[in-house]
Design a protein around this motif. Structure first.
Motif: not given
Length: 129
Positions: A96, A104, A106
Motif C-alpha cells: 500500500t 493504492y 500496488l
C-alpha cells in the motif's frame, strides 16, 4: 514425552506442507521500462514479464534490497534492470502506497537473485530492445 513429540511432528509436517507454496511464489521475471509515461502517480511506466505464464504485470516497482551483494553491484552500475537485459528470480507483493491522500495497493517485484541475461523475445514488452 509423547505429547511433545506429537507437537514437534505436527510442526515439522506443517512446515513441509507449506514449503512448496513458498517456493511456488517465486518465478522468473523480466523487469523493464515499458515506454508508458504519465502525469500523476501511480504511474504504469514499468512492467514485468512472468516467464512461467507469460503474464505482463504493468505498473510494477522493483525492490532489489534482497539481492546478494554481487547482484546489487550489477544492477547499480548499469541500466540492466530498466532495459530488460536480465532475468530476476522474484515474487510479487502488493504494498500500500499513498498518493495525494489516496491509498493504492500496488504490485512490487521483490527480487532475490539475477538468473541470466534475457533473449530478444523476452524483452519485447520493453520500450528499448
Amino acid at each position: 514425552m509423547s505429547g511433545l513429540r506429537l507437537a514437534f511432528l505436527t510442526v515439522v509436517a506443517s512446515s513441509i506442507c507449506t514449503l512448496p507454496a513458498v517456493a511456488a511464489a517465486e518465478s522468473s521475471y523480466v523487469y523493464c521500462d515499458n515506454g508508458l509515461r504519465c502525469f500523476k502517480a501511480p504511474c504504469p511506466s514499468n512492467s514485468a514479464l512472468d516467464l512461467v505464464n507469460g503474464a505482463i504485470i504493468k505498473g510494477v516497482s522493483i525492490d532489489t534490497s534482497g539481492l546478494p551483494q554481487s547482484d546489487k553491484a550489477i544492477t547499480d552500475q548499469s541500466d540492466v534492470l530498466y532495459s530488460g537485459k536480465i532475468v530476476v528470480r522474484a515474487s510479487i507483493e502488493h504494498r500500500t502506497q499513498t498518493f495525494t491522500g489516496k491509498d493504492y495497493s500496488l504490485p512490487w517485484l521483490v527480487a532475490t537473485r539475477i538468473v541470466r541475461t534475457t533473449t530478444a523475445n523476452e524483452r519485447k514488452h520493453c520500450s528499448s530492445p
